[in-house]
Design a protein around this motif. Structure first.
Motif: not given
Length: 228
Positions: A102-106, A126-132, A165-166
């Protein structure tokens, strides 16, 4: 199911131009140390086992090493030279991510992101594949039109922040595309591959330090954190 390893790609490609200063904004001091150190500390506080990848312009890598020595900054992180654009910089950072994770870009200049926000973004990814991470606009919004401007309903809009995150595989596939002008953040890059974007509630404290006014606010937040 084994938990996926977590990474944070912290992109710090800024110059001092909008600050009207010679020092790149990620190196400006807030509460006695560079902004970028505060940002790294937030991710480390969230998860001491997180793999931190800091992307800086090639010509700033030595300055950063010297700053780490000067401030006895010991939190382990990798440094990677950035590209000509943010897209290129994230791509370079992604090369240091091994396998699935899981990668967060910040943004390196968002030093007040809360650990709860980071946690919520990783869990959603983790659940959806992406989070913004995003917040609702406080001000009224007008859309520019050919004939002038018109009011638009504020409730239909969100202001996008980071982290974004993705899953590493989703992010890698997205960054294999050629760069396009409308790629302003990772969400727009990922979305263009057909992936759905999940929004996570952010915070108005999660400011991006870009202008001299932001520095005043940053000092206020930092002294509040020290008192708290």
């Amino acid at each position: 199911m084994a938990q996926l390893p977590q990474y944070a790609i912290i992109v710090a490609g800024g110059s001092g131009s909008r600050m009207q200063r010679d020092t790149p904004k990620q190196f400006l001091e807030v509460a006695g140390k560079p902004v970028l150190m505060h940002t790294i500390e937030r991710f480390y506080k969230y998860n001491p086992a997180i793999r931190l990848i800091v992307v800086l312009p090639q010509e700033q890598l030595n300055t950063w090493r010297e700053l780490c020595r000067k401030h006895t900054f010991k939190l382990f992180h990798m440094t990677v030279p950035g590209g000509a654009t943010r897209f290129g910089s994230v791509k370079n950072g992604l090369d240091a991510v091994m396998g699935e994770g899981l990668v967060a870009v910040h943004d390196g200049v968002r030093p007040f992101v809360e650990t709860e926000t980071i946690k919520a973004a990783f869990e959603a990814a983790e659940q959806q594949g992406s989070a913004v991470v995003a917040v609702s606009p406080k001000d009224s919004i007008r859309e520019l039109t050919e004939s002038g401007s018109r009011a638009v309903p504020r409730a239909k809009y969100k202001l996008v922040q980071t982290p974004q995150c993705f899953r590493a595989s989703i992010l890698r596939k997205a960054y294999e595309q050629p760069e396009q002008e409308h790629f302003t953040d990772d969400a727009s890059v990922v979305e263009s591959t057909g992936e759905k974007i999940t929004l996570v509630e952010g915070s108005y404290r999660n400011i991006k330090i870009t202008t001299p006014e932001d520095l005043i606010l940053a000092e206020a937040f930092a002294s509040q954190d020290l008192q708290g």
